[in-house]
Scaffold this motif. Structure first.
Motif, PDB file in Angstrom:
ATOM      1  N   GLU A   1      71.005  27.286  95.340  1.00  0.00           N
ATOM      2  CA  GLU A   1      70.670  26.542  94.132  1.00  0.00           C
ATOM      3  C   GLU A   1      69.594  26.943  93.324  1.00  0.00           C
ATOM      4  N   SER A   2      68.650  27.593  93.791  1.00  0.00           N
ATOM      5  CA  SER A   2      67.326  28.008  93.228  1.00  0.00           C
ATOM      6  C   SER A   2      67.636  29.251  92.636  1.00  0.00           C
ATOM      7  N   SER A   3      66.758  29.522  91.718  1.00  0.00           N
ATOM      8  CA  SER A   3      66.635  31.002  90.892  1.00  0.00           C
ATOM      9  C   SER A   3      65.356  31.831  91.772  1.00  0.00           C
ATOM     10  N   ARG A   4      64.489  31.019  92.222  1.00  0.00           N
ATOM     11  CA  ARG A   4      63.516  31.578  92.730  1.00  0.00           C
ATOM     12  C   ARG A   4      62.307  30.684  93.486  1.00  0.00           C
ATOM     13  N   ASN A   5      61.777  30.867  94.484  1.00  0.00           N
ATOM     14  CA  ASN A   5      60.834  30.138  95.243  1.00  0.00           C
ATOM     15  C   ASN A   5      59.179  30.780  95.223  1.00  0.00           C
ATOM     16  N   GLU A   6      58.313  30.084  95.220  1.00  0.00           N
ATOM     17  CA  GLU A   6      57.143  30.554  95.351  1.00  0.00           C
ATOM     18  C   GLU A   6      56.248  30.042  96.509  1.00  0.00           C
ATOM     19  N   TYR A   7      55.454  31.133  97.005  1.00  0.00           N
ATOM     20  CA  TYR A   7      54.870  30.958  98.331  1.00  0.00           C
ATOM     21  C   TYR A   7      53.311  31.720  98.118  1.00  0.00           C
ATOM     22  N   VAL A   8      52.316  31.015  98.958  1.00  0.00           N
ATOM     23  CA  VAL A   8      51.098  31.746  98.958  1.00  0.00           C
ATOM     24  C   VAL A   8      51.477  32.659 100.120  1.00  0.00           C
ATOM     25  N   ALA A   9      50.835  33.962 100.018  1.00  0.00           N
ATOM     26  CA  ALA A   9      50.868  35.297 100.737  1.00  0.00           C
ATOM     27  C   ALA A   9      51.021  34.950 102.353  1.00  0.00           C
ATOM     28  N   ASP A  10      50.286  34.180 102.964  1.00  0.00           N
ATOM     29  CA  ASP A  10      50.400  33.928 104.504  1.00  0.00           C
ATOM     30  C   ASP A  10      51.294  33.207 104.860  1.00  0.00           C
ATOM     31  N   SER A  11      52.299  32.726 103.960  1.00  0.00           N
ATOM     32  CA  SER A  11      53.103  31.726 104.398  1.00  0.00           C
ATOM     33  C   SER A  11      54.235  31.891 103.999  1.00  0.00           C
ATOM     34  N   ILE A  12      54.821  33.177 103.734  1.00  0.00           N
ATOM     35  CA  ILE A  12      55.988  33.679 103.403  1.00  0.00           C
ATOM     36  C   ILE A  12      57.171  33.369 104.425  1.00  0.00           C
ATOM     37  N   PRO A  13      58.390  32.960 104.165  1.00  0.00           N
ATOM     38  CA  PRO A  13      59.601  32.734 105.137  1.00  0.00           C
ATOM     39  C   PRO A  13      59.751  34.035 105.850  1.00  0.00           C
ATOM     40  N   VAL A  14      60.309  34.303 106.875  1.00  0.00           N
ATOM     41  CA  VAL A  14      60.759  35.495 107.514  1.00  0.00           C
ATOM     42  C   VAL A  14      61.700  36.285 106.398  1.00  0.00           C
ATOM     43  N   LEU A  15      61.393  37.224 106.296  1.00  0.00           N
ATOM     44  CA  LEU A  15      61.961  38.328 105.271  1.00  0.00           C
ATOM     45  C   LEU A  15      63.288  39.064 105.912  1.00  0.00           C
ATOM     46  N   ASP A  16      64.173  38.036 106.407  1.00  0.00           N
ATOM     47  CA  ASP A  16      65.434  38.572 107.029  1.00  0.00           C
ATOM     48  C   ASP A  16      66.402  39.296 106.153  1.00  0.00           C
ATOM     49  N   THR A  17      66.237  40.373 105.729  1.00  0.00           N
ATOM     50  CA  THR A  17      67.029  41.260 104.774  1.00  0.00           C
ATOM     51  C   THR A  17      66.986  42.717 105.098  1.00  0.00           C
TER      52      THR A  17
END
Length: 541
Positions: A446-462
């Protein structure tokens, strides 16, 4: 009530089947510049691709049904290995009763008041079945062959008319269609709601409710749009007189006409008459100046006044003041702005007539609106057509490389890491719906984009990670380095297999034809580089 063929009226139209054929073509099937001479129906049985009718591009896929009026120019290109369709052409015979006798003449028109383009119908499979049965009868050799095929044609057209759908997939109400035909025919005269409701066989309140549900606007607004559209055609003709145009479309008062015209289009009719000669400036962060460039028009000034919360406010104010000064010096006849620039409307209006386009997720709506304001609608349609064919070519080129692999987009700013979602957005629609690429589910759909600080990004499972660097300032580099030290980065399949690539600002590019072409080019470059340098992206680990 449905559309009928009025066989007992003083003047009647009788559709007759001229020919039918079943066309099957293989890989790389294309049609270029064919012109239709008779009314036709085209049913896609198998395959998918692009179908362009009179420079308007459509996505063609199995089950799609198209109306082709005489004079329609066709271009087409297939994406699939096999394309199959049924083409049905008709002759229309006009029967007219003169002094008690019937006279018969042929007519080139479609037997029903349907425009060239996609015909949406309920019960799509039944429509396909009826067309296939008619084709089998056409090929047959039964004794009642002639009577049977024309009877089935009438039944088919009746079925389609009863099950036609509006663009919003609401059922077409023939009663409302009759009232619209009346609006078109008598728009130069006074038309009351009571008249229209009577023609539709409804009470005024029921008519108004039904009309708004079907058309998305009131009957009064629809009539006003018909009048303004007709006025637009007349205003482009040489030696037209504003007062005469106003009267011909049902506005007895020239000043009232000018007010309604400006309310609808944002500019006065006197300005519209010379729209292809205007000096135009833009106030936009959505690339309106690039829209103009795609239309063959160079803006006299470009203002990008939206403040960036990550940049120095004092420096931004200085830049904005400088841009406004340049805008005044350019002396434009018209300023076209996006909805982000609404706060500046009064300042812009003090320089030149200003139109702020409403917010929309449809980039084509913006482009055609800008094209209309500068008298370049035909070029906009050509841009759409070029892009559709280029997109089809790109999807064929990209499929062997991306396949079913997952794709994620990231933006690195001076403060944050932004991950692109899969919510409603022109970029997402291009990548995942039109090109058929597979999104990585890194954020909510449902989101167009989410923001994170650099050291707390989610797992980049891509499997593929495409990164836009919003800034190359040292502070942005620091944010990027901090992210690359996290486990979420280093465990990503895209990082492990070298499928991390730099990209331009696709969020912005996706709003213009030239920008979308650039996105396609960059995707193909990524594919080519990965073939030449396997497991080596443009950004190191």
């Amino acid at each position: 009530m449905t559309e009928q063929f009025p066989f007992i009226a003083e003047t009647s139209s009788l559709p007759l089947l001229s020919s039918m054929c079943r066309v099957r073509r293989g890989e790389n099937f294309r049609v270029q510049g064919k012109t239709v001479s008779r009314p036709m129906l085209c049913l896609i049985l198998q395959g998918d691709g692009v179908l362009v009718l009179n420079d308007t591009a459509y996505t063609a896929q199995a089950g799609s049904l198209f109306v082709l009026n005489p004079g329609t120019t066709i271009e087409a290109a297939a994406r699939s290995n096999v394309t199959e369709c049924i083409l049905l052409s008709m002759d229309t015979v006009c029967l007219q009763q003169v002094r008690g006798e019937w006279k018969m003449t042929s007519s080139p028109a479609f037997p029903l008041d349907w425009e060239t383009g996609r015909l949406l119908v309920r019960h799509e499979q039944q429509a396909v079945l009826r067309l296939e049965q008619l084709y089998e009868t056409y090929r047959g050799l039964q004794p009642d062959h002639f009577i049977s095929i024309h009877s089935q044609l009438h039944e088919l057209l009746q079925f389609l008319s009863e099950n036609r759908l509006e663009a919003n997939h609401e059922k077409v109400d023939p009663a409302l269609e009759r009232s619209i035909m009346y609006m078109r025919r008598y728009m130069s005269e006074g038309i009351s709601m009571d008249q229209l409701a009577k023609i539709a066989g409804l009470t005024p309140s029921s008519y108004s409710r039904s009309f708004k549900k079907a058309k998305g606007m009131s009957p009064t607004d629809y009539l006003n749009r018909l009048r303004i559209n007709e006025a637009k055609k007349q205003l482009t003709e040489e030696s037209c007189i504003l007062k005469d145009v106003a009267v011909s479309v049902g506005y007895g008062n020239e000043y009232y006409f000018s007010r309604k015209f400006k309310q609808t289009l944002g500019i006065a009719p006197s300005v519209y008459m010379k729209r292809d000669q205007l000096r135009v400036a833009t106030a936009s962060i959505m690339g309106f100046h690039e829209n103009l460039a795609s239309l063959g028009l160079r803006p006299v000034a470009v203002l990008e006044g939206v403040l960036d919360r990550e940049s120095d406010e004092y420096e931004q104010e200085r830049r904005l003041t400088r841009q406004f000064d340049q805008l005044r010096q350019a002396k434009p006849d018209l300023i076209i702005g996006d909805f982000y620039h609404k706060p500046y409307y009064d300042r812009l209006k003090s320089i030149a007539p200003t139109i702020i386009l409403e917010s929309t997720d449809d980039w084509k709506e913006n482009h055609i609106r800008i094209a209309e304001l500068v008298g370049r609608e035909k070029q906009a349609l050509l841009n759409f057509k070029e892009l559709e064919f280029r997109k089809l070519e790109a999807s064929l080129n990209l499929q062997p490389y991306f396949g079913q692999k997952r794709l994620a987009l990231m933006e690195v700013t001076n403060q944050f890491i932004r991950l692109q979602g899969t919510g409603e957005h022109p970029l997402n629609h291009l990548l995942y719906a039109e090109l058929g690429l597979q999104p990585a589910q890194l954020v909510s759909p449902e989101s167009s984009r989410n923001e994170y600080v650099a050291d707390s990004i989610p797992v980049l499972d891509t499997d593929y990670l495409l990164i836009h660097r919003a800034s190359l300032q040292p502070v942005s580099e620091k944010v990027f380095r901090r992210m690359k030290q996290t486990a979420s980065w280093n465990r990503s399949p895209a990082v492990l297999y070298g499928n991390v690539h730099d990209i331009s600002n696709w969020q912005r590019l996706c709003w213009t034809p030239s920008g979308r072409l650039q996105i396609l080019n960059e995707l193909e470059q990524i594919a080519q580089q990965s073939v030449v340098f396997p497991q080596a992206g443009l950004i190191g680990h």
